[in-house]
Design an enzyme around this catalytic site. Structure first.
Site, PDB file in Angstrom:
ATOM      1  N   CYS A   1      13.714  10.930   5.749  1.00 47.77           N
ATOM      2  CA  CYS A   1      13.793  10.410   7.121  1.00 47.77           C
ATOM      3  C   CYS A   1      15.190  10.617   7.707  1.00 47.77           C
ATOM      4  O   CYS A   1      15.346  10.837   8.901  1.00 47.77           O
ATOM      5  CB  CYS A   1      13.448   8.936   7.113  1.00 47.77           C
ATOM      6  SG  CYS A   1      14.354   8.035   5.850  1.00 47.77           S
TER       7      CYS A   1
ATOM      8  N   GLU B   1      10.997   0.939   9.419  1.00 46.10           N
ATOM      9  CA  GLU B   1      11.890   2.048   9.032  1.00 46.10           C
ATOM     10  C   GLU B   1      11.148   3.321   9.421  1.00 46.10           C
ATOM     11  O   GLU B   1      10.210   3.727   8.747  1.00 46.10           O
ATOM     12  CB  GLU B   1      12.140   2.017   7.515  1.00 46.10           C
ATOM     13  CG  GLU B   1      12.812   0.753   7.008  1.00 46.10           C
ATOM     14  CD  GLU B   1      14.310   0.735   7.274  1.00 46.10           C
ATOM     15  OE1 GLU B   1      14.831   1.665   7.909  1.00 46.10           O
ATOM     16  OE2 GLU B   1      14.962  -0.244   6.854  1.00 46.10           O
TER      17      GLU B   1
ATOM     18  N   GLU C   1      11.117  15.409  15.208  1.00 46.28           N
ATOM     19  CA  GLU C   1      11.221  15.335  13.747  1.00 46.28           C
ATOM     20  C   GLU C   1      10.232  16.310  13.109  1.00 46.28           C
ATOM     21  O   GLU C   1       9.049  16.313  13.439  1.00 46.28           O
ATOM     22  CB  GLU C   1      10.905  13.910  13.258  1.00 46.28           C
ATOM     23  CG  GLU C   1      11.157  13.754  11.780  1.00 46.28           C
ATOM     24  CD  GLU C   1      10.751  12.398  11.212  1.00 46.28           C
ATOM     25  OE1 GLU C   1       9.678  11.894  11.595  1.00 46.28           O
ATOM     26  OE2 GLU C   1      11.493  11.851  10.386  1.00 46.28           O
TER      27      GLU C   1
ATOM     28  N   LYS D   1       0.841  -1.208   0.000  1.00 47.13           N
ATOM     29  CA  LYS D   1       0.000   0.000   0.000  1.00 47.13           C
ATOM     30  C   LYS D   1       0.872   1.253   0.000  1.00 47.13           C
ATOM     31  O   LYS D   1       1.620   1.490   0.941  1.00 47.13           O
ATOM     32  CB  LYS D   1      -0.903   0.049   1.236  1.00 47.13           C
ATOM     33  CG  LYS D   1      -1.917   1.187   1.130  1.00 47.13           C
ATOM     34  CD  LYS D   1      -2.587   1.526   2.430  1.00 47.13           C
ATOM     35  CE  LYS D   1      -1.841   2.526   3.250  1.00 47.13           C
ATOM     36  NZ  LYS D   1      -1.661   3.852   2.627  1.00 47.13           N
TER      37      LYS D   1
ATOM     38  N   GLY E   1       7.531   4.606   7.706  1.00 45.05           N
ATOM     39  CA  GLY E   1       6.654   5.741   8.005  1.00 45.05           C
ATOM     40  C   GLY E   1       7.022   6.336   9.345  1.00 45.05           C
ATOM     41  O   GLY E   1       8.158   6.196   9.821  1.00 45.05           O
ATOM     42  N   SER E   2       6.049   6.969   9.975  1.00 44.94           N
ATOM     43  CA  SER E   2       6.328   7.690  11.220  1.00 44.94           C
ATOM     44  C   SER E   2       6.507   6.721  12.393  1.00 44.94           C
ATOM     45  O   SER E   2       5.966   5.606  12.394  1.00 44.94           O
ATOM     46  CB  SER E   2       5.182   8.650  11.513  1.00 44.94           C
ATOM     47  OG  SER E   2       3.989   7.918  11.660  1.00 44.94           O
ATOM     48  N   THR E   3       7.242   7.184  13.383  1.00 48.07           N
ATOM     49  CA  THR E   3       7.469   6.371  14.587  1.00 48.07           C
ATOM     50  C   THR E   3       6.138   6.095  15.290  1.00 48.07           C
ATOM     51  O   THR E   3       5.896   4.987  15.776  1.00 48.07           O
ATOM     52  CB  THR E   3       8.452   7.102  15.518  1.00 48.07           C
ATOM     53  OG1 THR E   3       9.697   7.204  14.818  1.00 48.07           O
ATOM     54  CG2 THR E   3       8.666   6.366  16.824  1.00 48.07           C
ATOM     55  N   GLU E   4       5.254   7.103  15.283  1.00 53.02           N
ATOM     56  CA  GLU E   4       3.963   6.935  15.955  1.00 53.02           C
ATOM     57  C   GLU E   4       3.172   5.760  15.355  1.00 53.02           C
ATOM     58  O   GLU E   4       2.710   4.874  16.078  1.00 53.02           O
ATOM     59  CB  GLU E   4       3.194   8.249  15.768  1.00 53.02           C
ATOM     60  CG  GLU E   4       1.946   8.361  16.580  1.00 53.02           C
ATOM     61  CD  GLU E   4       1.128   9.574  16.112  1.00 53.02           C
ATOM     62  OE1 GLU E   4       1.657  10.416  15.351  1.00 53.02           O
ATOM     63  OE2 GLU E   4      -0.047   9.631  16.508  1.00 53.02           O
TER      64      GLU E   4
ATOM     65  N   GLY F   1       4.403   3.391  13.433  1.00 54.20           N
ATOM     66  CA  GLY F   1       5.217   2.179  13.613  1.00 54.20           C
ATOM     67  C   GLY F   1       4.963   1.535  14.968  1.00 54.20           C
ATOM     68  O   GLY F   1       4.817   0.302  15.068  1.00 54.20           O
TER      69      GLY F   1
END
Ligand code: NAD
Length: 489
Positions: free
Chosen positions: A302, A268, A399, A194, A246-249, A251
């Site tokens: 990133c 990642e 970030e 996706k 994508g974002s840490t949140e 993830g």
């Protein structure tokens, strides 16, 4: 953003005559469907969302939104392909398909670069010279491994995992798709991928390429939608692995969802990289590396070098050179070959960047921005630099994912190691010095997955990429990028 030839004028810097990439022979479809089981199919619920050109806010196309029944169909197709023909063919035959995909990407590279720029806002120079060639290079590289897995893992029996769910962000749309799909195919898995909702089109062009390459049906399924579609892929019981960028949140929320299941994962995630300039560095080269590290691609990287550490003895000269170089950056039409800085990818991302710029000012840092005319429509942010920044400033900790640089100083090597490592992230870092021993010393002490010395943002399919701490786990690229897609018995 007129395409008319302007006369050269000197206005602190020389203007370039426009050199706009032609879109005359480009055909972007009015509507894109889901690519499932080798065919383009309408979504069951017949829902669509728009894809916008962020440089002028014009609608480019409408994209199908996959919901549960569509995701289920895609996963079942991938399972059938895994249990069927794809699971039985040799590595040598898998390689032929992957090479074919790489070659078609090369043939269509111009069209792909233009679409990437229209849909994502990045300068054509970058999509033409970086995104698309690297996407092809990844397929070429992993095609080479498909029949050599027993040499990659001697005395082991490498076996594919099965169906992998892959979810990618908007900053390098086609390149991220290649980073995910190429190693998954080389290792014999099947895929449900996706793309991000604001940049789906090149992934769908890749689906057309995959069809043209005659990859057996169901081996790669490309479905579009927002986070809710991603969430359904993550929670589908018949998916064996989630590869997420994508974002840490997000993830972290995916890790929560798959904990307690047998699903494997690679993550990642975000970054807050330190770019460190020592007094003995080649300063002009370092300044160019800083510009490349934070301002090209609008800071939508990133591994962007968003924290700059300058040794005190060269602070004044580096800052002057940096500001001079910033003044020469060309912000504007991403399709113009002279453009250095294109549009921010979305309205939402622009408001996040502006929020952080306001916080930086409120928290007392000194702001310097490129004084340039911005186009009237679209989403734009001029390259921005903050000085008088301390470790506790939000712009030095969080970030931003935009063209915003936070500059700090240091006196000793130990001080800069401490400062650079004082972050929950650990994706990348840059070191600028004339001394090899200093670069090697820092490479062992900085807690980051990738450390560049006297260069920045250099990517190669043979080289592993990935983070520590809140920047994720697992590696993509190189030999290291194969094992996350294999059971090694
Ligand atoms: P994001 O996390 O918002 O979205 C990434 C992808 O996840 C999109 O396809 C999105 O639709 C999907 N998604 C959103 N919510 C989801 C959910 N609950 N479940 C499953 N999927 C979901 O990130 P973004 O804004 O698109 O990208 C920017 C972020 O990506 C930055 O933090 C950046 O650092 C990171 N990034 C990391 C790397 C890396 O290699 N480490 C590379 C590029 C981008």
């Amino acid at each position: 953003m007129s395409s008319k030839i302007k006369s050269l004028k000197y206005n602190g810097k020389w203007d370039f005559s426009p050199s706009i990439e032609s879109i005359e022979n480009l055909s972007i479809q009015k509507e894109y469907e889901l690519f499932i089981n080798g065919k383009f199919q309408k979504p069951f619920a017949k829902k669509y969302f728009p894809s916008i050109n962020p440089s002028n806010e014009q609608k480019l196309s409408r994209i199908a939104k996959a919901e549960f029944k569509d995701v289920d169909l895609a996963v079942n197709s991938a399972r059938d392909a895994f249990n069927g023909q794809w699971g039985k063919i040799s590595g040598k035959d898998r390689a032929k398909y992957i090479y074919r995909i790489a070659r078609i990407i090369q043939e269509k590279s111009k069209e792909l670069a233009i679409v990437e720029t229209l849909d994502g806002g990045k300068p054509i120079r970058e999509s033409r010279d970086i995104d698309i060639p690297l996407a092809a290079a990844h397929f070429f590289y992993y095609a080479g491994w498909a029949d050599k897995l027993k040499y990659a893992f001697p005395n082991r029996t490498p076996k594919p995992l099965g169906v992998v769910g892959q979810i990618i962000p908007w900053n390098f749309p086609l390149m991220m798709a290649a980073w995910k799909i190429a190693p998954a195919l080389a290792t014999g898995n099947t895929v449900v991928l996706k793309p991000a909702e604001s940049t789906s089109i090149t992934a769908l062009l890749l689906a057309e390429i995959i069809k043209e390459a005659e990859l057996p049906q169901g081996v790669v399924n490309i479905i579009t939608g927002d986070g809710s579609t991603g969430n359904i892929i993550v929670n589908h019981p018949d998916v064996n692995k989630i590869a997420f960028t994508g974002s840490t949140e997000v993830g972290k929320s995916i890790m929560e969802s798959i904990s307690g299941t047998n699903k494997r994962s690679t993550m990642e995630l975000g970054g807050k990289a330190a770019n460190i300039i020592f007094e003995d560095a080649p300063l002009d080269q370092a300044v160019e590396g800083v510009i490349n590290g934070i301002y090209f691609n609008q800071g939508h990287v990133c591994c962007a070098g968003s924290r700059l550490f300058i040794q005190e003895s060269v602070y004044d000269v580096v800052l002057r050179k940096l500001k001079d170089r910033m003044q020469s950056l060309v912000v504007g039409n991403p399709l113009d070959k002279n453009t250095d800085i294109g549009a921010v990818n979305s309205k939402q991302q622009l408001s996040t960047i502006n929020k952080y710029i306001n916080i930086g000012v409120k928290e007392g840092a000194d702001i310097f921005q490129l004084n340039c005319e911005l186009p009237n429509s679209g989403y734009w942010c001029p390259p921005t630099l903050f000085t008088n920044v301390s470790q506790s400033h939000s712009i030095a900790k969080e970030e931003i994912f935009g063209p915003v640089l936070a500059v700090q100083t240091f006196r000793t090597t130990q001080e800069v190691i401490n400062k650079a490592n004082n972050t929950p992230y650990g994706l990348s870092a840059g070191v600028w010095t004339d001394k090899g021993s200093k670069a090697f010393n820092l490479a062992t002490k900085l807690k980051a997955g990738v450390i560049w010395a006297n260069t920045y943002n250099k990517f190669d399919p043979t080289s592993p990429f990935g983070g520590y701490k809140e920047s994720g786990h697992g590696r993509e690229g190189g030999l290291h990028g194969l094992s996350p897609y294999l059971n090694l018995e």
